[in-house]
Design an enzyme around this catalytic site. Structure first.
Site, short mmCIF file in Angstrom:
data_model
loop_
_atom_site.label_atom_id
_atom_site.label_comp_id
_atom_site.label_asym_id
_atom_site.label_seq_id
_atom_site.Cartn_x
_atom_site.Cartn_y
_atom_site.Cartn_z
N PRO A 12 41.01 33.30 41.85
CG PRO A 12 40.42 31.62 43.33
CD PRO A 12 41.21 32.89 43.23
CG HIS A 13 39.06 35.96 37.63
ND1 HIS A 13 40.32 35.42 37.79
CD2 HIS A 13 38.97 36.34 36.34
CE1 HIS A 13 40.96 35.49 36.64
NE2 HIS A 13 40.18 36.03 35.73
#
Lengths: 86, 152
Positions: free
Chosen positions: B67-68
């Site tokens: 997740p980014h």
């Protein structure tokens, strides 16, 4: 075997989302496709291997295609990478 | 600071997080970033929205999501985190589902984002035995121990 050097133009480079798209395109071809960057190389069909290279905007990479559809693969992938916008 | 050093110094890990779906996983696991001031709440919400709009771009390998979002979407400082899920969740990415390991990342500049953070995380995720042991770890300390051993 055919190869071509290109300069990455999209702002985020071959980072996850664009990289994932490039890997999906590369997998459409039968040829072995290798990307060279600085002194490292990666199989363009592997997202993790590609991400390990850390390719950013303005970096120069060499694409190398080797196999029955190498000409078509090189033409398609260089065009695809150069047209990335994200 | 490199990925391993950051994780060890900040103890930025959560093992066995219980969630019911991928959205909850991203938001609740995101505590590893917000607790250390690495990103805003909006950063995590942006990741969920982008996955809804563009598909699961954060899923990088079988069992693993990263997740980014973009630096300007709420990254406050360079930050990483490792979260494992008690029950794997499905991201609608048939090649890689179900996902058990979330490697979070926030970087305030594109250069840091790409050149150091992404390649360090890819290095870790490319080691199948390490990924497997992270997923199996039953406590935060066990995850830290795996990272510590990798360091030496």
């Amino acid at each position: 075997m055919v190869k071509e050097t290109i300069i990455i133009s999209n702002p985020t480079g071959l980072h996850t989302r664009p990289a994932k798209q490039v890997v999906a395109e590369a997998k459409k071809f039968e040829s072995d496709i290798t990307v060279y960057h600085q002194d490292k190389e990666a199989n363009l069909k592997s997202l993790l291997k590609l991400m390990k290279l850390g390719i950013s905007q303005n970096h120069s990479i060499e694409l190398c295609c080797d196999g029955p559809d190498e000409e078509e693969a090189l033409k398609h992938l260089t065009g695809f990478i150069l047209s990335l916008e994200g | 600071m490199g990925f391993n050093d950051y994780i060890l110094e900040k103890k930025a890990v959560i093992s066995g997080l219980e969630v019911s779906d991928w959205k909850q996983a991203i938001i609740q696991g995101g505590k590893v970033l917000t607790d250390h001031g690495a990103c805003t709440e909006e950063y995590l919400e942006t990741i969920v929205r982008k996955c809804e709009d563009n598909g699961p771009y954060i899923v990088i390998a079988p069992g693993i999501a990263m997740p980014h979002a973009r630096p300007e979407e709420g990254a406050l400082a360079l930050g990483y985190g490792i979260v494992t899920l008690k029950t794997p969740v499905v991201f609608e990415d048939p090649d890689n589902d179900p996902i058990s390991l979330l490697i979070y990342m926030a970087a305030p500049s594109v250069k840091e984002h790409n050149e150091s953070a992404v390649s360090q995380i890819a290095d870790l995720c490319d080691e199948e035995d390490i990924v497997e042991s992270l997923i199996k770890a039953s406590s935060d300390e066990e995850i830290l121990e795996i990272i510590r051993n990798q360091e030496s």
